[in-house]
Design a protein around this motif. Structure first.
Motif, PDB file in Angstrom:
ATOM      1  N   ARG A   1      16.035  78.093  19.884  1.00 49.95           N
ATOM      2  CA  ARG A   1      17.373  77.515  19.743  1.00 49.95           C
ATOM      3  C   ARG A   1      17.223  76.032  19.487  1.00 49.95           C
ATOM      4  NH1 ARG A   1      20.086  79.019  25.187  1.00 49.95           N
ATOM      5  NH2 ARG A   1      20.006  76.783  25.118  1.00 49.95           N
ATOM      6  N   LYS A   2      18.106  75.518  18.668  1.00 53.71           N
ATOM      7  CA  LYS A   2      18.115  74.069  18.449  1.00 53.71           C
ATOM      8  C   LYS A   2      18.849  73.396  19.584  1.00 53.71           C
ATOM      9  CE  LYS A   2      17.547  73.247  13.628  1.00 53.71           C
ATOM     10  NZ  LYS A   2      18.037  72.498  12.497  1.00 53.71           N
ATOM     11  N   VAL A   3      18.506  72.160  19.803  1.00 57.85           N
ATOM     12  CA  VAL A   3      19.210  71.391  20.817  1.00 57.85           C
ATOM     13  C   VAL A   3      20.640  71.172  20.342  1.00 57.85           C
ATOM     14  CG1 VAL A   3      18.628  69.117  19.901  1.00 57.85           C
ATOM     15  CG2 VAL A   3      19.034  69.371  22.317  1.00 57.85           C
ATOM     16  N   ASN A   4      21.534  71.129  21.302  1.00 52.39           N
ATOM     17  CA  ASN A   4      22.924  70.830  20.981  1.00 52.39           C
ATOM     18  C   ASN A   4      23.053  69.310  20.949  1.00 52.39           C
ATOM     19  OD1 ASN A   4      25.637  70.481  20.769  1.00 52.39           O
ATOM     20  ND2 ASN A   4      26.169  71.851  22.449  1.00 52.39           N
ATOM     21  N   PHE A   5      23.011  68.723  19.762  1.00 54.61           N
ATOM     22  CA  PHE A   5      23.022  67.274  19.632  1.00 54.61           C
ATOM     23  C   PHE A   5      24.360  66.671  20.062  1.00 54.61           C
ATOM     24  CE2 PHE A   5      19.750  68.547  16.578  1.00 54.61           C
ATOM     25  CZ  PHE A   5      18.702  67.792  17.049  1.00 54.61           C
ATOM     26  N   ILE A   6      25.389  67.505  20.100  1.00 49.57           N
ATOM     27  CA  ILE A   6      26.704  67.009  20.513  1.00 49.57           C
ATOM     28  C   ILE A   6      26.785  66.898  22.027  1.00 49.57           C
ATOM     29  CG2 ILE A   6      29.176  67.519  20.474  1.00 49.57           C
ATOM     30  CD1 ILE A   6      28.632  68.980  17.789  1.00 49.57           C
ATOM     31  N   LYS A   7      26.049  67.759  22.740  1.00 47.39           N
ATOM     32  CA  LYS A   7      26.073  67.758  24.195  1.00 47.39           C
ATOM     33  C   LYS A   7      25.542  66.423  24.718  1.00 47.39           C
ATOM     34  CE  LYS A   7      24.463  70.281  28.198  1.00 47.39           C
ATOM     35  NZ  LYS A   7      23.711  71.424  28.681  1.00 47.39           N
ATOM     36  N   THR A   8      26.235  65.880  25.678  1.00 45.86           N
ATOM     37  CA  THR A   8      25.787  64.639  26.297  1.00 45.86           C
ATOM     38  C   THR A   8      24.975  64.985  27.531  1.00 45.86           C
ATOM     39  OG1 THR A   8      27.769  63.521  25.526  1.00 45.86           O
ATOM     40  CG2 THR A   8      26.550  62.467  27.297  1.00 45.86           C
ATOM     41  N   HIS A   9      23.792  64.421  27.613  1.00 46.32           N
ATOM     42  CA  HIS A   9      22.938  64.644  28.771  1.00 46.32           C
ATOM     43  C   HIS A   9      23.083  63.462  29.724  1.00 46.32           C
ATOM     44  CE1 HIS A   9      21.065  67.200  25.651  1.00 46.32           C
ATOM     45  NE2 HIS A   9      21.036  68.035  26.666  1.00 46.32           N
ATOM     46  N   SER A  10      23.162  63.765  30.997  1.00 41.56           N
ATOM     47  CA  SER A  10      23.308  62.703  31.993  1.00 41.56           C
ATOM     48  C   SER A  10      21.991  61.952  32.150  1.00 41.56           C
ATOM     49  CB  SER A  10      23.735  63.289  33.337  1.00 41.56           C
ATOM     50  OG  SER A  10      22.662  64.012  33.917  1.00 41.56           O
ATOM     51  N   VAL A  11      22.084  60.761  32.696  1.00 43.70           N
ATOM     52  CA  VAL A  11      20.889  59.961  32.966  1.00 43.70           C
ATOM     53  C   VAL A  11      19.978  60.729  33.922  1.00 43.70           C
ATOM     54  CG1 VAL A  11      20.051  57.825  34.017  1.00 43.70           C
ATOM     55  CG2 VAL A  11      22.027  57.771  32.500  1.00 43.70           C
ATOM     56  N   ALA A  12      20.563  61.407  34.900  1.00 47.19           N
ATOM     57  CA  ALA A  12      19.766  62.174  35.864  1.00 47.19           C
ATOM     58  C   ALA A  12      18.996  63.294  35.154  1.00 47.19           C
ATOM     59  CB  ALA A  12      20.670  62.750  36.953  1.00 47.19           C
ATOM     60  N   GLN A  13      19.640  64.004  34.228  1.00 45.93           N
ATOM     61  CA  GLN A  13      18.952  65.068  33.494  1.00 45.93           C
ATOM     62  C   GLN A  13      17.810  64.508  32.654  1.00 45.93           C
ATOM     63  OE1 GLN A  13      22.428  66.565  31.454  1.00 45.93           O
ATOM     64  NE2 GLN A  13      22.465  68.427  32.709  1.00 45.93           N
ATOM     65  N   ILE A  14      18.055  63.401  31.991  1.00 47.89           N
ATOM     66  CA  ILE A  14      17.030  62.794  31.133  1.00 47.89           C
ATOM     67  C   ILE A  14      15.865  62.280  31.973  1.00 47.89           C
ATOM     68  CG2 ILE A  14      16.583  60.899  29.525  1.00 47.89           C
ATOM     69  CD1 ILE A  14      19.605  61.282  28.668  1.00 47.89           C
ATOM     70  N   ALA A  15      16.173  61.619  33.086  1.00 47.80           N
ATOM     71  CA  ALA A  15      15.115  61.108  33.967  1.00 47.80           C
ATOM     72  C   ALA A  15      14.312  62.253  34.581  1.00 47.80           C
ATOM     73  CB  ALA A  15      15.717  60.224  35.053  1.00 47.80           C
TER      74      ALA A  15
ATOM     75  N   VAL B   1      13.832  60.082  26.637  1.00 50.59           N
ATOM     76  CA  VAL B   1      12.999  60.086  27.846  1.00 50.59           C
ATOM     77  C   VAL B   1      12.029  58.912  27.905  1.00 50.59           C
ATOM     78  CG1 VAL B   1      13.147  62.587  28.151  1.00 50.59           C
ATOM     79  CG2 VAL B   1      11.226  61.619  26.871  1.00 50.59           C
ATOM     80  N   ARG B   2      11.745  58.268  26.783  1.00 52.16           N
ATOM     81  CA  ARG B   2      10.718  57.221  26.740  1.00 52.16           C
ATOM     82  C   ARG B   2      10.889  56.136  27.805  1.00 52.16           C
ATOM     83  NH1 ARG B   2       7.731  54.016  27.758  1.00 52.16           N
ATOM     84  NH2 ARG B   2       6.229  52.901  26.482  1.00 52.16           N
ATOM     85  N   PRO B   3      12.103  55.620  28.074  1.00 55.67           N
ATOM     86  CA  PRO B   3      12.221  54.564  29.087  1.00 55.67           C
ATOM     87  C   PRO B   3      11.858  55.016  30.506  1.00 55.67           C
ATOM     88  CG  PRO B   3      14.207  54.665  27.731  1.00 55.67           C
ATOM     89  CD  PRO B   3      13.373  55.850  27.380  1.00 55.67           C
TER      90      PRO B   3
END
Length: 167
Positions: A3-17, A103-105
């Motif tokens: 599945r492709k990522v849903n580019f419209i979906k906003t990911h929270s800072v907590a999810q990304i971290a 995720v880089r930061p």
């Protein structure tokens, strides 16, 4: 099929971290190539972010949250006492272009690998099915060597860090 990522979906800072922490601890950033053509006249290139876990729930969360693909296999324990299920979450292509800058930061251990992968992915834009120009192939080969060096488990191996006194 992945599945492709849903580019419209906003990911929270907590999810990304949290994803960055998983990449640092359980992830692998991989660049590979395979000779193609009857006489090895070119390369088929691929780049993948893989997270491996014994916990399927984690892999399902990654797939549901970020997209990508999951797979599983069985692996013997070190003493071959029993097999255990191993689950993988894979991210490739345009998903890498989306996820890596997010995720880089937050990366600590895999920050250098992420930088190499971002530079590699910059060579994948607007190429289509044409044969790669030699300068892009040369750049990719250097990035491949760099990420292999970073991913090596033998950081103090004599062949990687030759002594200035060796012939």
């Amino acid at each position: 099929m992945a599945r492709k990522v849903n580019f419209i979906k906003t990911h929270s800072v907590a999810q990304i971290a949290y994803l960055a922490g998983l990449i640092d601890g359980e992830g692998c950033l991989y660049i590979g190539n395979v000779k193609q053509g009857k006489y090895g006249s070119g390369y088929q290139w691929h780049s993948v972010l893989k997270i491996t876990s014994c916990d399927e729930e984690l892999i399902i969360w990654l797939e549901n949250t970020f997209g990508g693909a999951k797979d599983s296999r069985y692996r013997w324990t070190s003493k071959k006492a029993f097999t255990r299920a191993i689950y993988n979450w894979n991210c490739a292509g345009e998903m890498l272009d989306y996820i890596l800058p997010l995720v880089r930061p937050y990366l600590i251990i895999k920050a250098k690998q992420c930088d190499v992968m971002i530079r590699y992915r910059s060579t994948c834009k607007n190429i289509g099915s044409k044969r790669l120009p030699q300068e892009i192939t040369d750049k990719r080969l250097l990035l491949l060597a760099e990420i292999r060096n970073l991913n090596s488990r033998f950081h103090n191996h004599a062949l990687k860090n030759p002594s200035p006194l060796s012939p």
